[in-house]
Write an enzyme that holds these catalytic residues in place. Structure first.
Site, PDB file in Angstrom:
ATOM      1  N   ASN A  53      -3.792  -5.879  -2.226  1.00 31.31           N
ATOM      2  CA  ASN A  53      -4.045  -6.866  -1.161  1.00 31.31           C
ATOM      3  C   ASN A  53      -5.485  -7.376  -1.173  1.00 31.31           C
ATOM      4  OD1 ASN A  53      -2.499  -8.353   0.644  1.00 31.31           O
ATOM      5  ND2 ASN A  53      -3.245  -7.198   2.419  1.00 31.31           N
ATOM      6  N   ARG A  54      -6.173  -7.147  -2.274  1.00 29.14           N
ATOM      7  CA  ARG A  54      -7.479  -7.774  -2.533  1.00 29.14           C
ATOM      8  C   ARG A  54      -7.426  -8.515  -3.860  1.00 29.14           C
ATOM      9  NH1 ARG A  54      -7.244  -5.965   1.652  1.00 29.14           N
ATOM     10  NH2 ARG A  54      -8.719  -4.695   2.873  1.00 29.14           N
ATOM     11  N   TYR A  97     -10.193  -7.315  10.324  1.00 30.92           N
ATOM     12  CA  TYR A  97     -11.501  -7.392   9.657  1.00 30.92           C
ATOM     13  C   TYR A  97     -11.431  -8.479   8.586  1.00 30.92           C
ATOM     14  CZ  TYR A  97      -8.707  -3.827   7.130  1.00 30.92           C
ATOM     15  OH  TYR A  97      -7.678  -3.124   6.547  1.00 30.92           O
ATOM     16  N   HIS A 156       0.844  -1.190   0.000  1.00 29.00           N
ATOM     17  CA  HIS A 156       0.000   0.000   0.000  1.00 29.00           C
ATOM     18  C   HIS A 156       0.880   1.242   0.000  1.00 29.00           C
ATOM     19  CE1 HIS A 156      -3.273  -2.804   1.681  1.00 29.00           C
ATOM     20  NE2 HIS A 156      -3.490  -2.571   0.382  1.00 29.00           N
ATOM     21  N   ALA A 157       0.646   2.101  -0.998  1.00 27.79           N
ATOM     22  CA  ALA A 157       1.567   3.196  -1.290  1.00 27.79           C
ATOM     23  C   ALA A 157       1.805   4.134  -0.107  1.00 27.79           C
ATOM     24  CB  ALA A 157       1.039   3.976  -2.491  1.00 27.79           C
ATOM     25  N   ARG A 158       0.752   4.456   0.626  1.00 30.13           N
ATOM     26  CA  ARG A 158       0.865   5.492   1.669  1.00 30.13           C
ATOM     27  C   ARG A 158       1.469   4.990   2.977  1.00 30.13           C
ATOM     28  NH1 ARG A 158      -5.668   5.822   2.150  1.00 30.13           N
ATOM     29  NH2 ARG A 158      -6.043   3.784   3.111  1.00 30.13           N
ATOM     30  N   GLU A 159       1.719   3.691   3.093  1.00 26.25           N
ATOM     31  CA  GLU A 159       2.192   3.113   4.358  1.00 26.25           C
ATOM     32  C   GLU A 159       3.714   3.204   4.419  1.00 26.25           C
ATOM     33  OE1 GLU A 159       0.195  -0.720   4.379  1.00 26.25           O
ATOM     34  OE2 GLU A 159      -1.768   0.249   4.187  1.00 26.25           O
ATOM     35  N   HIS A 175       2.865  -3.977   6.469  1.00 24.43           N
ATOM     36  CA  HIS A 175       1.891  -2.899   6.251  1.00 24.43           C
ATOM     37  C   HIS A 175       1.929  -1.950   7.456  1.00 24.43           C
ATOM     38  CE1 HIS A 175      -0.645  -4.609   2.858  1.00 24.43           C
ATOM     39  NE2 HIS A 175       0.095  -5.661   3.159  1.00 24.43           N
ATOM     40  N   SER A 176       1.080  -0.915   7.395  1.00 26.25           N
ATOM     41  CA  SER A 176       0.793  -0.115   8.587  1.00 26.25           C
ATOM     42  C   SER A 176      -0.627   0.406   8.410  1.00 26.25           C
ATOM     43  CB  SER A 176       1.777   1.064   8.714  1.00 26.25           C
ATOM     44  OG  SER A 176       1.486   2.093   7.771  1.00 26.25           O
ATOM     45  N   TYR A 177      -1.307   0.909   9.394  1.00 29.49           N
ATOM     46  CA  TYR A 177      -0.868   0.940  10.747  1.00 29.49           C
ATOM     47  C   TYR A 177      -1.906   0.213  11.591  1.00 29.49           C
ATOM     48  CZ  TYR A 177      -4.502   4.497  10.907  1.00 29.49           C
ATOM     49  OH  TYR A 177      -5.713   5.138  10.789  1.00 29.49           O
ATOM     50  N   GLU A 212       1.239  -5.124  10.835  1.00 30.53           N
ATOM     51  CA  GLU A 212       0.690  -3.766  10.764  1.00 30.53           C
ATOM     52  C   GLU A 212       1.514  -2.962  11.758  1.00 30.53           C
ATOM     53  OE1 GLU A 212      -1.584  -2.477   8.860  1.00 30.53           O
ATOM     54  OE2 GLU A 212      -2.910  -4.076   8.202  1.00 30.53           O
ATOM     55  N   ARG A 268      -3.349   4.648  -2.009  1.00 35.11           N
ATOM     56  CA  ARG A 268      -3.163   3.299  -1.474  1.00 35.11           C
ATOM     57  C   ARG A 268      -2.916   2.254  -2.567  1.00 35.11           C
ATOM     58  NH1 ARG A 268      -5.361  -0.349   2.634  1.00 35.11           N
ATOM     59  NH2 ARG A 268      -6.522  -2.089   1.764  1.00 35.11           N
TER      60      ARG A 268
HETATM   61  O1  0X9 Z   1      -6.555  -4.389   4.620  1.00 33.87           O
HETATM   62  C1  0X9 Z   1      -5.393  -4.755   4.409  1.00 33.87           C
HETATM   63  O2  0X9 Z   1      -4.978  -5.109   3.305  1.00 33.87           O
HETATM   64  C2  0X9 Z   1      -4.405  -4.763   5.585  1.00 33.87           C
HETATM   65  N1  0X9 Z   1      -4.603  -3.585   6.397  1.00 33.87           N
HETATM   66  S1  0X9 Z   1      -4.140  -2.120   5.779  1.00 33.87           S
HETATM   67  O3  0X9 Z   1      -4.583  -1.095   6.700  1.00 33.87           O
HETATM   68  N2  0X9 Z   1      -2.557  -2.055   5.740  1.00 33.87           N
HETATM   69  O4  0X9 Z   1      -4.679  -1.984   4.454  1.00 33.87           O
HETATM   70  C3  0X9 Z   1      -4.628  -6.007   6.419  1.00 33.87           C
HETATM   71  C4  0X9 Z   1      -4.349  -7.269   5.686  1.00 33.87           C
HETATM   72  C5  0X9 Z   1      -4.685  -8.513   6.468  1.00 33.87           C
HETATM   73  N3  0X9 Z   1      -4.689  -9.678   5.616  1.00 33.87           N
HETATM   74  C6  0X9 Z   1      -5.674  -9.906   4.694  1.00 33.87           C
HETATM   75  N4  0X9 Z   1      -6.744  -9.173   4.618  1.00 33.87           N
HETATM   76  N5  0X9 Z   1      -5.521 -10.962   3.916  1.00 33.87           N
HETATM   77 ZN    ZN Z   2      -1.570  -1.980   3.955  1.00 31.34          ZN
END
Ligand code: 0X9
Ligand code: ZN
Ligand code: ZN
Length: 305
Positions: free
Chosen positions: A140-141, A245, A65-68, A193-195, A267, A123
């Site tokens: 990350n999706r 989540y 994620h770019a902003r992290e 990642h953060s945060y 994170e 992001r």
């Molecule tokens: O949402 C995400 O991709 C991650 N949090 S962030 O705030 N850095 O964007 C958490 C990723 C946890 N792992 C998965 N969702 N597979």
């Molecule tokens: Zn992230």
């Protein structure tokens, strides 16, 4: 100019990777695993004592994620610590004698550049989306792990847009191809990642517990206490879905289902006071404490080779 206690530009990181590889040619080799959407190289640094035979490895990436920005800073810190601690720190020496560590310091290069030039809070990737004026996919999706079934959006304007298919983003495909190609040697996958100060492991696409849940949890708790021992920074450990989540399509869940048992998402700091805008004064303490957690995980992986 490059500094470990500043947020470096992509251009400074690129020159830094070249000088690190040149200055430490006995320990570091550089490999471009593909190019980004806008044509920038995705560079992996392989760190370890050169050996005649293939070594088992740990893979770690930063900058999904770019902003992290603290994430990018950590990979650079790790590479420097690894080469400077080799030969003096007994754990790092043993780790790099037995294993290689593949470090991808910047995964989402186009996004990172965009956070420096246009929008600090970007992001996603920077790819064009057919039929929409909104750019980018959440990398990350975008992996093949319950892809787009929960905590992800089919709307290209969403921050969690899952893309048109798993690995529709060239950056995701390049990373997945590299891990598939090295699947037999990669024993751990760590993504930074953060945060929110959490140490997460599979699953995030389902509430079902991973087959290795107990071991993954024990290692996460050990790593979190090692981290906390330095400055008292408190981390929460657990599977992604109940801990942060539910969100499908993450690289951690994908790597785990591919067979990489030790799959962790960090994170990093903080818990929201500064959020993505973590001050540069916190780079050093954050990286020093995180090193302890990563080394704890690495020691466990090494012990179980
Ligand atoms: O949402 C995400 O991709 C991650 N949090 S962030 O705030 N850095 O964007 C958490 C990723 C946890 N792992 C998965 N969702 N597979
Ligand atoms: Zn992230
Ligand atoms: Zn140090």
């Amino acid at each position: 100019a490059h500094s470990y206690t500043k947020y470096n530009t992509w251009s400074d990181i690129e020159s830094w990777m070249n000088s690190m590889a040149t200055a430490n040619s006995d320990m570091i080799s550089k490999e471009v695993i593909g190019n980004t959407y806008e044509g920038r190289p995705m560079v992996v640094l392989k760190i370890g004592k050169k050996s005649g035979s293939t070594k088992p490895a740990i893979f770690m990436d930063c900058g999904f994620h770019a902003r992290e920005w603290i994430s990018h800073a950590f990979c650079q810190w790790f590479v420097n610590e690894a080469v400077t601690a080799y030969g003096s720190d007994s754990q790092m020496t043993s780790l790099l004698d037995q294993m290689d560590v593949f470090v991808l310091p910047v995964f989402n290069v186009d996004g990172y550049v965009f956070t420096h030039t246009n929008n600090r809070m970007w992001r996603k990737t920077r790819s064009r989306n057919a039929g929409s004026s909104c750019l980018g996919t959440d990398p990350n999706r975008n992996f093949n792990a319950g892809w787009c079934t929960t905590g992800a959006s089919t709307n290209p304007c969403s921050e969690t847009y899952c893309g048109t298919a798993p690995e529709s983003e060239i950056e995701s495909k390049n990373l997945a191809d590299f891990i598939r190609k090295n699947k037999s040697i990669i024993k751990a996958y760590i993504t930074i990642h953060s945060y929110s100060q959490m140490l997460l492991f599979p699953y995030s696409y389902t509430y079902e517990l991973a087959a290795d849940h107990d071991e993954l949890m024990a290692v996460a708790k050990g790593a979190s206490s090692a981290l906390r021992s330095l400055y008292g920074t408190v981390y929460t450990s657990g599977p992604g879905a109940p801990t942060i989540y539910p969100a499908a399509g993450g690289s951690d869940d994908w790597a785990y289902d591919l067979g990489v048992k030790y799959s962790y998402t960090f994170e990093l700091r903080d818990e929201g006071q500064y959020g993505f805008l973590l001050p540069e004064s916190q780079i050093k303490p954050t990286c020093e404490e995180t090193m302890l957690a990563v080394k704890y995980i690495a020691a466990h992986v090494q012990k179980n080779l």
